[in-house]
Design an enzyme around this catalytic site. Sequence first.
Site, PDB file in Angstrom:
ATOM      1  CG  ASP A  74      -1.947   1.088   1.214  1.00  0.00           C
ATOM      2  OD1 ASP A  74      -1.714   2.113   0.546  1.00  0.00           O
ATOM      3  OD2 ASP A  74      -2.983   0.927   1.877  1.00  0.00           O
TER       4      ASP A  74
ATOM      5  CD  GLU B  84      -1.716   0.677   9.650  1.00  0.00           C
ATOM      6  OE1 GLU B  84      -2.758   0.821  10.320  1.00  0.00           O
ATOM      7  OE2 GLU B  84      -1.577  -0.207   8.805  1.00  0.00           O
TER       8      GLU B  84
ATOM      9  CD  GLU C 120      -8.982  -4.539  12.143  1.00  0.00           C
ATOM     10  OE1 GLU C 120      -8.208  -3.573  12.133  1.00  0.00           O
ATOM     11  OE2 GLU C 120      -8.874  -5.514  11.404  1.00  0.00           O
TER      12      GLU C 120
ATOM     13  CG  HIS D 293      -4.696  -1.876   3.144  1.00  0.00           C
ATOM     14  ND1 HIS D 293      -3.805  -0.873   3.444  1.00  0.00           N
ATOM     15  CD2 HIS D 293      -5.033  -2.432   4.321  1.00  0.00           C
ATOM     16  CE1 HIS D 293      -3.609  -0.834   4.744  1.00  0.00           C
ATOM     17  NE2 HIS D 293      -4.342  -1.770   5.307  1.00  0.00           N
TER      18      HIS D 293
END
Length: 636
Positions: A274, A383, A392, A553
């Site tokens: 990415d 990240e 998440e 992504h």
Amino acid sequence: MEDPETVDRELDNEEEEDQDEDWGDWGADDVEEESDSDILCLFCESKYSSCDALFEHCSSIHHFDFLSIRTTLNFDFYGSFKLINFVRSRVAENRCWSCGFFCQSNKDLQTHLHERVDFEEIKLLLDDDKYLKPFMQEDPLLYSFGQDVEGEDDDATSLEKEEIMKDLREFGRICIDDVDIIDAISSDFDTSNEDGREGASTSNGYSGMENISEKKIGSCIGVKELVSSFKGKAKDKHLRVSFANVVSKEIKNANENYFGAYSSFGIHREMISDKVRMDAYREAILSNPSLMSGATVLDVGCGTGILSLFAAQAGASRVIAVEASEKMASVATQVAKDNGLLWSASSDAGNNRYTGVIKVVQGMVEELDKSIESHSIDVLLSEWMGYCLLYESMLSSVLFARDRWLKPGGAILPDTATIFVAGFGRGGTSIPFWENVYGFNMSCVGKEVVEDAAQTPIVDIVDSHDIVTDIALLQTFDLVTMKPEEMDFTASITLQPKLEGSANTDSDTSMDLEQKPTWCYGVVLWFETGFTDRFCRETPTILSTSPFTPKTHWSQTILTFREPIAMAAGKPNARKPVVGVAGTNACPASSIHLRISISRAAQHRSIDISLETTTGTAGDGDGRKHSWPVQIFNLS
């Protein structure tokens, strides 16, 4: 030497005395709490000092006879507990608990309320164990209605009831915290989306939006089984296993299964490939020497260790790379070693010598208290972002690390995050594709796909040409100051049609409303994270997942309306009579008002999104308005 039987009797007496003493304290505290508590009505803002008074009010004013319903449905304690949470959740949506009708306001709801006729449908809805989670935290009604209502099981002692209430409180707390897993325990942790992307990262130290392909993340005990064994407390007073402890063990098992499965190199190749992602982090780390030179860096969820390698290359004096996956921690260690950057110590003539700067620590970030000195980190690097930014719940681990280890005034990369919203047109759906499949019309398929999309969020790329409204800022997070509970939020925005170059319209956009309207089929959400000049003084940068920038992504998150909304700029034609509701072809809306709520779901690492839509036309006062049914999406 004392007789063993005498010793046993003495120990039993001591235990009984301790229990009596504890019960005395409990009773006094409980009475004191109850005397000071006000019980909020299920339907309005009225408060009462007892359940009897509240239930009498609900029956006479709101047509909700709790005692009668409880008896009719033969509800035990748990059924009654669920009923209260069910009603509160419906009322919060301005929705009738009995028939499910959506009202425009709480005032309209109170006028609409009526007695229930068909109880079987309600009973089926209450089979869902999600209503064991308290809808309103510290709801005094949940913890006292059993004392005012007759019919409790005779063999459930007051001690056991208190244990039940204690565990139900814990049940609710666990559901809300960043370790939410109660509902997830009832099914496999296979969170694949239609495009094959699966749930990634965690709230416990793994970084990134990686997706687990062809991996099923363990299965655990069903919630119903847990609740069933939990209910056994009322039947067997010798059972003292805490329900919360059982759930905690299942969370641990789920995390172990998750991180164990999180070892597909394809996932990490996708992230490293990415370019938008990598360029933003590389520039923030390598192009700000005043920040990184000589710094102690903590990389939360290092994966392959690529960000840690950047930090070492930028001149950090020490990099602590934390990775929960055992396999990936081993890989990161080997990568650092192969590049001559792994920290190691050697003894030469009695003198200790150190080489390399990267030290990889395997484990969840919340379990590293003894591994890292408190407030010793200069730069916190991670990240952590997921679909729609918050999927998440990885952010909670970053905030945990910030509060535990970052020095006062220390830097966080990135330090800001923002969610944006815009409306998309027909081209953002699959309708055009199905209208011409090798010359054949399959539009019936496209119609069904769109109907399904109105119930499930879609993660996909939206072309910038399909954006039909202006862009609105939904929510901004400052990672330096924000609290974990701010991850759950509600925000209101207004979208207006694009004045120029609007997609999905058959004529040029103008103020003349005789033209065909622009149709908005839903909203698309995306995020940006900022490496601002607060810390990146030489070269601040932004990582954007916008439809107007190169794709990533993360793609975008698409929420589709149940039916498209017609939009047009300007005021309705005064010479033409306006008929129909705002947002239809006969009466295009000049704006779409949205109230969007995003919160961590009961299913671990998932998020719930609610979408309240109101359309309006320009004119005097508030103009013509129409409220559409609330939509609830679960991103998992």
